[in-house]
Enzyme design. Sequence first.
Site, PDB file in Angstrom:
ATOM      1  N   THR A 168       5.693  14.281  15.978  1.00 28.26           N
ATOM      2  CA  THR A 168       6.770  13.103  16.178  1.00 28.26           C
ATOM      3  C   THR A 168       8.104  14.711  17.122  1.00 28.26           C
ATOM      4  O   THR A 168       7.392  15.550  17.540  1.00 28.26           O
ATOM      5  CB  THR A 168       7.529  13.385  15.179  1.00 28.26           C
ATOM      6  OG1 THR A 168       8.875  12.963  15.381  1.00 28.26           O
ATOM      7  CG2 THR A 168       7.670  14.758  14.826  1.00 28.26           C
ATOM      8  N   ASP A 169       8.460  13.665  17.769  1.00 29.26           N
ATOM      9  CA  ASP A 169       9.940  14.098  18.934  1.00 29.26           C
ATOM     10  C   ASP A 169      10.637  15.018  18.205  1.00 29.26           C
ATOM     11  O   ASP A 169      11.532  15.885  18.734  1.00 29.26           O
ATOM     12  CB  ASP A 169      10.661  12.871  19.490  1.00 29.26           C
ATOM     13  CG  ASP A 169      11.697  12.059  18.909  1.00 29.26           C
ATOM     14  OD1 ASP A 169      11.005  11.911  17.316  1.00 29.26           O
ATOM     15  OD2 ASP A 169      11.956  11.179  19.152  1.00 29.26           O
ATOM     16  N   GLU A 170      10.725  14.368  16.827  1.00 30.52           N
ATOM     17  CA  GLU A 170      11.101  15.753  15.484  1.00 30.52           C
ATOM     18  C   GLU A 170      11.443  17.275  15.786  1.00 30.52           C
ATOM     19  O   GLU A 170      11.740  17.670  15.348  1.00 30.52           O
ATOM     20  CB  GLU A 170      11.408  15.186  14.464  1.00 30.52           C
ATOM     21  CG  GLU A 170      12.031  13.643  13.919  1.00 30.52           C
ATOM     22  CD  GLU A 170      12.667  12.806  13.411  1.00 30.52           C
ATOM     23  OE1 GLU A 170      12.819  13.956  12.374  1.00 30.52           O
ATOM     24  OE2 GLU A 170      12.504  11.705  13.461  1.00 30.52           O
ATOM     25  N   TYR A 183      10.698  16.962   6.344  1.00 32.12           N
ATOM     26  CA  TYR A 183       9.957  16.782   7.272  1.00 32.12           C
ATOM     27  C   TYR A 183       9.171  17.025   8.771  1.00 32.12           C
ATOM     28  O   TYR A 183       8.147  17.488   9.179  1.00 32.12           O
ATOM     29  CB  TYR A 183       9.989  15.003   7.462  1.00 32.12           C
ATOM     30  CG  TYR A 183       9.364  14.046   8.725  1.00 32.12           C
ATOM     31  CD1 TYR A 183       8.533  14.057   8.273  1.00 32.12           C
ATOM     32  CD2 TYR A 183      10.122  13.618  10.116  1.00 32.12           C
ATOM     33  CE1 TYR A 183       7.573  12.728   8.556  1.00 32.12           C
ATOM     34  CE2 TYR A 183       9.389  13.607  10.500  1.00 32.12           C
ATOM     35  CZ  TYR A 183       7.781  13.155  10.801  1.00 32.12           C
ATOM     36  OH  TYR A 183       7.265  11.883  11.492  1.00 32.12           O
ATOM     37  N   LYS A 208       5.368  18.765  10.732  1.00 32.45           N
ATOM     38  CA  LYS A 208       4.852  18.088  11.562  1.00 32.45           C
ATOM     39  C   LYS A 208       4.701  19.077  12.219  1.00 32.45           C
ATOM     40  O   LYS A 208       4.053  19.654  12.653  1.00 32.45           O
ATOM     41  CB  LYS A 208       5.660  17.253  11.867  1.00 32.45           C
ATOM     42  CG  LYS A 208       6.085  16.152  10.861  1.00 32.45           C
ATOM     43  CD  LYS A 208       4.250  15.192  10.926  1.00 32.45           C
ATOM     44  CE  LYS A 208       3.946  14.243  11.485  1.00 32.45           C
ATOM     45  NZ  LYS A 208       2.624  13.941  11.663  1.00 32.45           N
TER      46      LYS A 208
HETATM   47  P1  NAD Z   1       4.040   5.384   6.977  1.00 35.66           P
HETATM   48  O1  NAD Z   1       4.778   5.827   6.357  1.00 35.66           O
HETATM   49  O2  NAD Z   1       4.253   3.763   7.555  1.00 35.66           O
HETATM   50  O3  NAD Z   1       1.954   5.607   7.147  1.00 35.66           O
HETATM   51  C1  NAD Z   1       1.714   6.830   7.143  1.00 35.66           C
HETATM   52  C2  NAD Z   1       0.672   6.386   5.922  1.00 35.66           C
HETATM   53  O4  NAD Z   1      -0.477   7.414   5.879  1.00 35.66           O
HETATM   54  C3  NAD Z   1       0.751   5.761   4.507  1.00 35.66           C
HETATM   55  O5  NAD Z   1      -0.582   4.388   4.519  1.00 35.66           O
HETATM   56  C4  NAD Z   1       0.161   6.395   3.365  1.00 35.66           C
HETATM   57  O6  NAD Z   1      -0.421   5.830   2.623  1.00 35.66           O
HETATM   58  C5  NAD Z   1      -1.032   7.133   4.423  1.00 35.66           C
HETATM   59  N1  NAD Z   1      -0.962   8.534   3.442  1.00 35.66           N
HETATM   60  C6  NAD Z   1       0.332   9.343   3.630  1.00 35.66           C
HETATM   61  N2  NAD Z   1      -0.483  10.951   2.627  1.00 35.66           N
HETATM   62  C7  NAD Z   1      -1.483   9.987   2.348  1.00 35.66           C
HETATM   63  C8  NAD Z   1      -3.086  10.876   2.265  1.00 35.66           C
HETATM   64  N3  NAD Z   1      -2.308  12.761   1.273  1.00 35.66           N
HETATM   65  N4  NAD Z   1      -3.892  11.698   2.519  1.00 35.66           N
HETATM   66  C9  NAD Z   1      -4.191   9.961   3.045  1.00 35.66           C
HETATM   67  N5  NAD Z   1      -3.358   9.304   3.372  1.00 35.66           N
HETATM   68  C10 NAD Z   1      -1.693   9.284   3.146  1.00 35.66           C
HETATM   69  O7  NAD Z   1       3.820   6.558   8.631  1.00 35.66           O
HETATM   70  P2  NAD Z   1       4.269   5.450  10.095  1.00 35.66           P
HETATM   71  O8  NAD Z   1       5.306   5.718  10.314  1.00 35.66           O
HETATM   72  O9  NAD Z   1       2.767   5.221  10.465  1.00 35.66           O
HETATM   73  O10 NAD Z   1       3.980   7.078  10.544  1.00 35.66           O
HETATM   74  C11 NAD Z   1       1.653   7.354  11.137  1.00 35.66           C
HETATM   75  C12 NAD Z   1       2.614   8.973  11.829  1.00 35.66           C
HETATM   76  O11 NAD Z   1       3.250   9.153  12.697  1.00 35.66           O
HETATM   77  C13 NAD Z   1       2.584   9.756  10.676  1.00 35.66           C
HETATM   78  O12 NAD Z   1       1.877  11.329  10.873  1.00 35.66           O
HETATM   79  C14 NAD Z   1       3.929  10.480  11.285  1.00 35.66           C
HETATM   80  O13 NAD Z   1       4.619  11.503  11.600  1.00 35.66           O
HETATM   81  C15 NAD Z   1       4.140   9.734  12.846  1.00 35.66           C
HETATM   82  N6  NAD Z   1       5.062   9.334  13.610  1.00 35.66           N
HETATM   83  C16 NAD Z   1       5.829   8.373  13.537  1.00 35.66           C
HETATM   84  C17 NAD Z   1       6.910   8.496  13.685  1.00 35.66           C
HETATM   85  C18 NAD Z   1       7.718   6.544  13.441  1.00 35.66           C
HETATM   86  O14 NAD Z   1       8.486   6.575  14.029  1.00 35.66           O
HETATM   87  N7  NAD Z   1       7.622   6.218  12.676  1.00 35.66           N
HETATM   88  C19 NAD Z   1       7.437   8.831  14.800  1.00 35.66           C
HETATM   89  C20 NAD Z   1       6.491   9.606  15.448  1.00 35.66           C
HETATM   90  C21 NAD Z   1       5.685  10.020  14.766  1.00 35.66           C
END
Ligand code: NAD
Length: 310
Positions: free
Chosen positions: A118-120, A144, A148
């Site tokens: 993530t950019d964070e 968080y 990451k």
């Molecule tokens: P989300 O919270 O919508 O989905 C996460 C998924 O991971 C869920 O389906 C959950 O059941 C599953 N999960 C959680 N813990 C788990 C575990 N221990 N074992 C197996 N599955 C597990 O998240 P998202 O928004 O789809 O983000 C996906 C990835 O992208 C993450 O790694 C997040 O850090 C990264 N990210 C997200 C954003 C954003 O804006 N949403 C931005 C940058 C990076």
Amino acid sequence: MKIIVTGGCGFIGSHFIDLIIDNYNVLNIDKMTYASSNYTNEKYKNYSNYKFINKDINDSSLSNFIDSGDIIVNFAAESHVDNSIKNPNVFIQTNVNGVQNLLNCSRNKVKLFIQISTDEVYGSLNVDSPSSKENDILCPSSPYSASKCAAEMLCIAEHKTFNTPIIITRSSNNYGPRQNKEKLIPLFIDNLMKNKSVPVYGNGNNIRNWIHVNDNCLAIKKIIENGNIGEIYNIGGDIEIKNIDLTRFLLDYFSKDDSYLNFVTDRLGHDFRYSLNSDKIKQLGWKCYIDFKNGIKDTIKWYENNKNWR
Ligand code: NAD
């Protein structure tokens, strides 16, 4: 070829599966936390090239499902900053320990391991700071983003020590259909659809860079096809916008006035600005296709048509 998508029942992972399902065998591994939905499993249950396993990425038996030559894209994470402030431990368990377990299970087998970050991880920028580049120092502010960062370090160490083929992506804030309503854009859309006010942190001047989830998924696919092993790629959207300006755009869409703004106590450790320099991924031939205002309008329409989404 098989792509293992962890967290494929979450927001971004589910869109990524939509993108790749016609070209790859897909194994979706998801623990089905509160953030997941059954959308993808329902949609692809009759596809012979789609399989689902309900498991935690901390489960060491996952090595039995990873074959030589597989690609892993690790989306699985606890992803909501506010939850990490209330309960950091689960973020360490999944985002740090879980990543190490996946690395252990993948070693000497996978063709590619993509860690979705993530950019964070860069921490807060000032209004006039240059956009973050991949070699900038990491300076996380929340449990968080710290988790990451830790995961990234484990991936880099894995690559150096065991030569595991790792690539890391750092994307900006994603928006689009099927995001959990805990996140800003779906929460505000949902509240406005219900004639409720929207909770804006602090004075609303914090700046975020937004990318449509489909553009992020295209970038990840481009990295699978053309990315260089051992590299980190920023994936930023074309727009930086203050939270308050984004909120006013949503108010305008729903014909609401400022009385729907509810300024609430700022998030602890709230980063002022994120901004990504995406030159490196653009050199692979990727760019954003979805204009922000059109993307947001389509997203609103999706929530209007799917009022019961979590
Ligand atoms: P989300 O919270 O919508 O989905 C996460 C998924 O991971 C869920 O389906 C959950 O059941 C599953 N999960 C959680 N813990 C788990 C575990 N221990 N074992 C197996 N599955 C597990 O998240 P998202 O928004 O789809 O983000 C996906 C990835 O992208 C993450 O790694 C997040 O850090 C990264 N990210 C997200 C954003 C954003 O804006 N949403 C931005 C940058 C990076």
